[in-house]
Design an enzyme around this catalytic site. Sequence first.
Site, PDB file in Angstrom:
ATOM      1  CB  THR A 146      -0.907   0.009   1.248  1.00  0.00           C
ATOM      2  OG1 THR A 146      -1.570   1.264   1.363  1.00  0.00           O
ATOM      3  CG2 THR A 146      -0.089  -0.198   2.519  1.00  0.00           C
ATOM      4  CG  ASP A 147      -1.085   4.949  -1.072  1.00  0.00           C
ATOM      5  OD1 ASP A 147      -1.665   4.341  -0.143  1.00  0.00           O
ATOM      6  OD2 ASP A 147      -1.669   5.776  -1.793  1.00  0.00           O
ATOM      7  CE1 TYR A 172      -3.007  -2.462   5.784  1.00  0.00           C
ATOM      8  CE2 TYR A 172      -3.243  -0.118   5.324  1.00  0.00           C
ATOM      9  CZ  TYR A 172      -3.120  -1.419   4.876  1.00  0.00           C
ATOM     10  OH  TYR A 172      -3.112  -1.688   3.531  1.00  0.00           O
ATOM     11  CE  LYS A 176       0.360  -4.654   2.981  1.00  0.00           C
ATOM     12  NZ  LYS A 176       0.160  -6.028   2.426  1.00  0.00           N
TER      13      LYS A 176
END
Length: 361
Positions: A146-147, A172, A176
């Site tokens: 994810t960015d 979160y 990641k």
Amino acid sequence: MTFHEPIASDTPKMRRVLVTGGAGFIGSAVCRLLVAKRYRVVCVDKLTYAGNMASLGSIMGRPNFRFVGADIGDAAQLHRLMRDERIDGVMHLAAETHVDRSIDSPAAFVETNVLGTVRLLDAALEHWRGLSEGKRAAFRFHHVSTDEVFGDLPFDSGVFSETTPYAPSSPYSASKAASDHFVRAWHETYGLPVVLSNCSNNYGPHHFPEKLIPLVILNALAGRELPIYGKGANVRDWLYVEDHAEALEQVLIRGRAGETYLIGGRQERTNLHVVEAICDLLDARIGGRSHRDLIRFVADRPGHDRRYAIDPSKIEGELGWQPRESFETGLAKTVDWYLANRDWWEPIRAGTYQGERLGVV
């Protein structure tokens, strides 16, 4: 659901792909795309709250599709599955993803996103080492990220690129970021041929109803309030899920080992703009009182990133991928899908999901 014709490319070197998290939002779109393109697809999913077998209904029973209920943390089972299915590519999408949930229960995100990824890497490494020389060269472990690992940007300048330093803001995004680092470490230390991709916010059909766009659609249909964090000024780059699925296939089959590709839609919108656009689409389709009247501003959440924006020049230049949908066309398709597919989302709203979370990004 019909995908576009394949992007012109080299003949794929792999035809047997294992997809983790394949019953989730993005994972199911990937499975539907790859099955349509006649890959052999082995879908692995633990079927937690966000996994939905109904999202795979159109491909269940197809001879080139197999679903396996399994946990990515079970390295031995995953290795046996890769061996028995003669897997020559892994697309790793299994993850806990919702920021609000990570604030409430961060340990679950470490367990799945970090430890689960490490155990899956171990299974893939053991499988890869047992392949023939030619198969080893063609094999790819594609880690989908994810960015949000990059933190945030000022409202008025800057974009994320493949060289942007990591600065995660939530449990979160920290989980990641950690998984990204472990994937790169397995490449550098053990030689496992990996590719990574970091995407902007996805939206489209089969999106779990705690996320912003489906939550707003379904709350509006029910005449419920539409909560927006702060003043709704936070900005996200939006990417239609089918466009993302096509990009992921290109990274898998044509991405260079060890490389990272950022995937974005070049469609930045404030949260308020997104919610108002959904309201206007619903006004045009079902009429009645303006749905904008349901908008309510609520206290901001902790660590709320201001803006995400991706520069996708690398994947555009190297792999020839570009999104086909604008935000306006993709959002209209999304609203129409939810209006036409109550049988998909009504059981979720009535059971697994009670609509209590804000879901605003």
